[in-house]
Design a protein around this motif. Structure first.
Motif, PDB file in Angstrom:
ATOM      1  N   SER A 295       0.738   3.752   1.989  1.00 24.45           N
ATOM      2  CA  SER A 295       1.177   4.096   3.345  1.00 24.45           C
ATOM      3  C   SER A 295       2.317   3.193   3.803  1.00 24.45           C
ATOM      4  O   SER A 295       3.217   3.630   4.531  1.00 24.45           O
ATOM      5  CB  SER A 295       0.001   3.996   4.327  1.00 24.45           C
ATOM      6  OG  SER A 295      -0.517   2.672   4.368  1.00 24.45           O
TER       7      SER A 295
ATOM      8  N   ASP B 266      -4.339   3.190  -0.459  1.00 25.13           N
ATOM      9  CA  ASP B 266      -4.925   2.623   0.752  1.00 25.13           C
ATOM     10  C   ASP B 266      -6.443   2.585   0.659  1.00 25.13           C
ATOM     11  O   ASP B 266      -7.080   3.502   0.114  1.00 25.13           O
ATOM     12  CB  ASP B 266      -4.513   3.461   1.966  1.00 25.13           C
ATOM     13  CG  ASP B 266      -3.036   3.340   2.251  1.00 25.13           C
ATOM     14  OD1 ASP B 266      -2.645   2.477   3.051  1.00 25.13           O
ATOM     15  OD2 ASP B 266      -2.258   4.113   1.645  1.00 25.13           O
TER      16      ASP B 266
ATOM     17  N   THR C 242       0.841  -1.184   0.000  1.00 29.36           N
ATOM     18  CA  THR C 242       0.000   0.000   0.000  1.00 29.36           C
ATOM     19  C   THR C 242       0.887   1.249   0.000  1.00 29.36           C
ATOM     20  O   THR C 242       2.070   1.186   0.354  1.00 29.36           O
ATOM     21  CB  THR C 242      -0.920   0.051   1.222  1.00 29.36           C
ATOM     22  OG1 THR C 242      -0.114   0.145   2.408  1.00 29.36           O
ATOM     23  CG2 THR C 242      -1.793  -1.196   1.302  1.00 29.36           C
TER      24      THR C 242
END
Length: 233
Positions: free
Chosen positions: A46, A78, A44
């Motif tokens: 993040s 995300d 992802t």
């Protein structure tokens, strides 16, 4: 794949929307394998933006590159909760330097807006690899004694799951693999010349018997006594 637990939408998308014969297997080293030479890691945005994941990411990529000739990383947006507005992580020098380092290392980067987009990217990668004659063509199910062979092949350094699968299905036995030439390994295991040479050298590695653990003195004494012929008198 370890990614299946967090991405059933990707699996269903591959099967239903793109007609890909996706199989679930315990790959260990990667999220997806799309051909005999390419592995795909899914992270992802993040995750890749966080410096706390740096060590794990580096170890993951190094592991993949030791087993595959091509490594691709899909950076996925995300997931947000219903009604929640997605806000991208603040771009940082760490994020930019990480992407630059991955590119320098030869990793192909792709960016995805979500699970559906990731499935489409995987399907396209598989089609491109198929056109280049790197598609996985052997049965993915291993039965009987071949299961033990598969587990053995996976212990060979640098051998990926798909390489072990090819060795299981294209060679009659472990003995056959161990006594094959480099060219035979290239053809049967569907690997590059360099990878075949690595496997060849590993299977023919000569160990030093002095590196083995010392036998207990009592055991050695017993064996020496039992090996001594009796007095014929």
């Amino acid at each position: 794949s370890r990614g299946i637990g967090g991405g059933p939408e990707v699996l269903s998308g591959l099967r239903l929307r793109h007609g890909v014969a996706a199989k679930v297997s315990s790959l260990g080293a990667c999220d997806f394998i799309v051909s005999n030479r390419m592995a795909v890691e899914r992270q992802t945005l993040s995750e890749i933006s966080s410096s706390t994941n740096h060590g794990r990411l580096v170890a993951r990529i190094q592991s993949l590159q030791s087993c595959f000739d091509r490594v691709c990383l899909i950076v996925e947006k995300d997931r947000t909760k219903p009604g929640e507005v997605w806000r991208p992580p603040q771009r940082s020098r760490y994020y930019d330097s990480t992407l630059a380092a991955l590119i320098r290392a030869g990793v192909r980067l792709l960016f995805s807006d979500g699970a559906d987009d990731t499935a489409a990217l995987l399907a396209e990668l598989a089609r491109v690899e198929q056109r280049k004659n790197y598609a996985i063509t052997v049965p993915t199910e291993v039965k009987g004694h071949r299961q033990q062979c598969l587990q053995f092949y996976l212990t060979i350094p640098g051998v990926s799951y798909v390489t072990a699968l090819n060795m299981c299905q294209r060679f009659s036995s472990v003995w056959h693999v161990a006594n094959s030439s480099v060219d035979a390994l290239v053809s049967g295991a569907c690997v590059s010349q360099q990878k075949a040479e690595e496997i060849y050298r590993c299977l023919r590695y000569t160990y030093d018997p002095h590196m083995l653990p010392n036998r207990p003195a009592s055991s050695a004494k017993k064996r020496s006594l039992s090996a001594t012929p009796r007095d014929s008198r």
